[in-house]
Design a protein around this motif. Structure first.
Motif, PDB file in Angstrom:
ATOM      1  N   GLY A  39      22.745 -48.590 -61.605  1.00 16.75           N
ATOM      2  CA  GLY A  39      23.919 -49.046 -60.883  1.00 16.75           C
ATOM      3  C   GLY A  39      24.031 -48.667 -59.428  1.00 16.75           C
ATOM      4  N   VAL A  40      23.226 -47.726 -58.940  1.00 15.54           N
ATOM      5  CA  VAL A  40      23.340 -47.323 -57.534  1.00 15.54           C
ATOM      6  C   VAL A  40      22.607 -48.344 -56.670  1.00 15.54           C
ATOM      7  CG1 VAL A  40      22.774 -45.566 -55.808  1.00 15.54           C
ATOM      8  CG2 VAL A  40      23.606 -44.879 -58.065  1.00 15.54           C
ATOM      9  N   HIS A  41      23.363 -48.980 -55.789  1.00 16.73           N
ATOM     10  CA  HIS A  41      22.807 -50.034 -54.933  1.00 16.73           C
ATOM     11  C   HIS A  41      22.300 -49.484 -53.600  1.00 16.73           C
ATOM     12  CE1 HIS A  41      22.363 -53.935 -53.024  1.00 16.73           C
ATOM     13  NE2 HIS A  41      23.097 -53.498 -52.034  1.00 16.73           N
ATOM     14  N   ALA A  42      22.998 -48.492 -53.058  1.00 21.07           N
ATOM     15  CA  ALA A  42      22.631 -47.961 -51.739  1.00 21.07           C
ATOM     16  C   ALA A  42      22.797 -46.451 -51.718  1.00 21.07           C
ATOM     17  CB  ALA A  42      23.516 -48.593 -50.662  1.00 21.07           C
ATOM     18  N   LEU A  43      21.852 -45.798 -51.028  1.00 19.86           N
ATOM     19  CA  LEU A  43      21.857 -44.347 -50.928  1.00 19.86           C
ATOM     20  C   LEU A  43      21.476 -43.969 -49.496  1.00 19.86           C
ATOM     21  CD1 LEU A  43      22.094 -41.713 -52.612  1.00 19.86           C
ATOM     22  CD2 LEU A  43      19.633 -41.894 -53.004  1.00 19.86           C
ATOM     23  N   ALA A  44      22.420 -43.392 -48.759  1.00 24.12           N
ATOM     24  CA  ALA A  44      22.149 -42.898 -47.407  1.00 24.12           C
ATOM     25  C   ALA A  44      21.846 -41.410 -47.529  1.00 24.12           C
ATOM     26  CB  ALA A  44      23.353 -43.128 -46.499  1.00 24.12           C
ATOM     27  N   ILE A  45      20.718 -40.994 -46.963  1.00 21.08           N
ATOM     28  CA  ILE A  45      20.259 -39.623 -47.148  1.00 21.08           C
ATOM     29  C   ILE A  45      20.165 -38.906 -45.808  1.00 21.08           C
ATOM     30  CG2 ILE A  45      18.346 -38.186 -47.941  1.00 21.08           C
ATOM     31  CD1 ILE A  45      17.590 -40.513 -49.846  1.00 21.08           C
ATOM     32  N   HIS A  46      20.772 -37.711 -45.758  1.00 19.26           N
ATOM     33  CA  HIS A  46      20.662 -36.800 -44.622  1.00 19.26           C
ATOM     34  C   HIS A  46      20.109 -35.503 -45.208  1.00 19.26           C
ATOM     35  CE1 HIS A  46      23.254 -39.499 -42.257  1.00 19.26           C
ATOM     36  NE2 HIS A  46      23.869 -39.666 -43.403  1.00 19.26           N
ATOM     37  N   ALA A  47      18.805 -35.279 -45.043  1.00 20.00           N
ATOM     38  CA  ALA A  47      18.152 -34.129 -45.666  1.00 20.00           C
ATOM     39  C   ALA A  47      17.500 -33.254 -44.607  1.00 20.00           C
ATOM     40  CB  ALA A  47      17.090 -34.604 -46.665  1.00 20.00           C
ATOM     41  N   ALA A  48      17.673 -31.948 -44.745  1.00 21.68           N
ATOM     42  CA  ALA A  48      17.100 -30.997 -43.787  1.00 21.68           C
ATOM     43  C   ALA A  48      16.743 -29.700 -44.492  1.00 21.68           C
ATOM     44  CB  ALA A  48      18.104 -30.708 -42.674  1.00 21.68           C
ATOM     45  N   ALA A  49      15.871 -28.943 -43.846  1.00 27.18           N
ATOM     46  CA  ALA A  49      15.592 -27.578 -44.271  1.00 27.18           C
ATOM     47  C   ALA A  49      16.627 -26.676 -43.598  1.00 27.18           C
ATOM     48  CB  ALA A  49      14.180 -27.173 -43.863  1.00 27.18           C
ATOM     49  N   PRO A  50      16.877 -25.479 -44.130  1.00 22.54           N
ATOM     50  CA  PRO A  50      17.851 -24.572 -43.512  1.00 22.54           C
ATOM     51  C   PRO A  50      17.541 -24.322 -42.040  1.00 22.54           C
ATOM     52  CG  PRO A  50      17.207 -23.759 -45.660  1.00 22.54           C
ATOM     53  CD  PRO A  50      16.303 -24.929 -45.356  1.00 22.54           C
ATOM     54  N   ASN A  51      18.586 -24.276 -41.226  1.00 17.37           N
ATOM     55  CA  ASN A  51      18.507 -24.019 -39.779  1.00 17.37           C
ATOM     56  C   ASN A  51      17.682 -25.040 -39.019  1.00 17.37           C
ATOM     57  OD1 ASN A  51      20.015 -21.599 -40.045  1.00 17.37           O
ATOM     58  ND2 ASN A  51      18.148 -20.584 -40.744  1.00 17.37           N
ATOM     59  N   GLU A  52      17.524 -26.217 -39.572  1.00 19.29           N
ATOM     60  CA  GLU A  52      16.647 -27.193 -38.955  1.00 19.29           C
ATOM     61  C   GLU A  52      17.365 -28.259 -38.145  1.00 19.29           C
ATOM     62  OE1 GLU A  52      12.993 -29.133 -40.909  1.00 19.29           O
ATOM     63  OE2 GLU A  52      14.717 -30.394 -41.328  1.00 19.29           O
ATOM     64  N   ASP A  53      18.408 -28.824 -38.707  1.00 20.12           N
ATOM     65  CA  ASP A  53      18.992 -29.989 -38.068  1.00 20.12           C
ATOM     66  C   ASP A  53      20.502 -29.962 -38.205  1.00 20.12           C
ATOM     67  OD1 ASP A  53      19.578 -33.277 -38.683  1.00 20.12           O
ATOM     68  OD2 ASP A  53      18.605 -32.682 -36.842  1.00 20.12           O
ATOM     69  N   VAL A  54      21.191 -29.849 -37.115  1.00 20.74           N
ATOM     70  CA  VAL A  54      22.651 -29.755 -37.137  1.00 20.74           C
ATOM     71  C   VAL A  54      23.273 -31.029 -37.686  1.00 20.74           C
ATOM     72  CG1 VAL A  54      24.701 -29.483 -35.703  1.00 20.74           C
ATOM     73  CG2 VAL A  54      22.679 -28.118 -35.253  1.00 20.74           C
ATOM     74  N   ILE A  55      22.716 -32.184 -37.360  1.00 23.38           N
ATOM     75  CA  ILE A  55      23.289 -33.445 -37.819  1.00 23.38           C
ATOM     76  C   ILE A  55      23.218 -33.539 -39.337  1.00 23.38           C
ATOM     77  CG2 ILE A  55      23.004 -35.955 -37.797  1.00 23.38           C
ATOM     78  CD1 ILE A  55      22.033 -35.628 -34.886  1.00 23.38           C
ATOM     79  N   ALA A  56      22.087 -33.195 -39.931  1.00 20.72           N
ATOM     80  CA  ALA A  56      21.948 -33.279 -41.385  1.00 20.72           C
ATOM     81  C   ALA A  56      22.865 -32.284 -42.079  1.00 20.72           C
ATOM     82  CB  ALA A  56      20.500 -33.030 -41.798  1.00 20.72           C
ATOM     83  N   ARG A  57      23.223 -31.203 -41.395  1.00 22.50           N
ATOM     84  CA  ARG A  57      24.074 -30.182 -42.003  1.00 22.50           C
ATOM     85  C   ARG A  57      25.553 -30.535 -41.875  1.00 22.50           C
ATOM     86  NH1 ARG A  57      21.992 -25.050 -42.884  1.00 22.50           N
ATOM     87  NH2 ARG A  57      23.998 -24.202 -42.323  1.00 22.50           N
ATOM     88  N   THR A  58      25.873 -31.573 -41.151  1.00 26.00           N
ATOM     89  CA  THR A  58      27.261 -31.955 -40.958  1.00 26.00           C
ATOM     90  C   THR A  58      27.699 -32.851 -42.096  1.00 26.00           C
ATOM     91  OG1 THR A  58      26.949 -31.873 -38.584  1.00 26.00           O
ATOM     92  CG2 THR A  58      28.890 -33.030 -39.364  1.00 26.00           C
TER      93      THR A  58
END
Length: 101
Positions: free
Chosen positions: A75-94
């Motif tokens: 049933g999942v049609h769309a999945l937006a992913i923001h993935a980061a390692a710790p201390n790596e990317d401020v945007i993904a951590r928001t």
């Protein structure tokens, strides 16, 4: 179990994330492809986990898509992913405005 809860459980089990937010954005897609009554079709994931260290964006997405393959085939049609390692990317951590990790 709701799809959002199932996604959360699977990602925690697979990646032991430092932070994780799963947002059901289905109500924002009414009238669009893949939407169905009751929602649970469009999700956004914010995840920070050591498992992503040294991995490319594509590798990270493939890792997550693999864990959620049943949901994506269903049933999942769309999945937006923001993935980061710790201390790596401020945007993904928001996290989304609804919830912070």
């Amino acid at each position: 179990m709701r799809t959002e809860q199932l996604i959360t459980r699977k990602l925690i089990e697979a990646f032991a994330p430092e932070s994780l937010t799963v947002v059901d954005e289905s109500d924002q897609h009414k009238g669009h492809a893949g939407h169905r009554p009751g929602g649970e079709t469009h999700f956004r994931i914010y995840i920070v986990a050591e498992a992503f260290r040294g991995k490319s964006r594509i590798e990270r997405h493939r890792m997550i898509n693999s864990v959620l393959s049943v949901e994506l085939a269903g049933g999942v049609h769309a999945l937006a992913i923001h993935a980061a390692a710790p201390n790596e990317d401020v945007i993904a951590r928001t996290a989304s405005p609804r919830e912070k990790p």
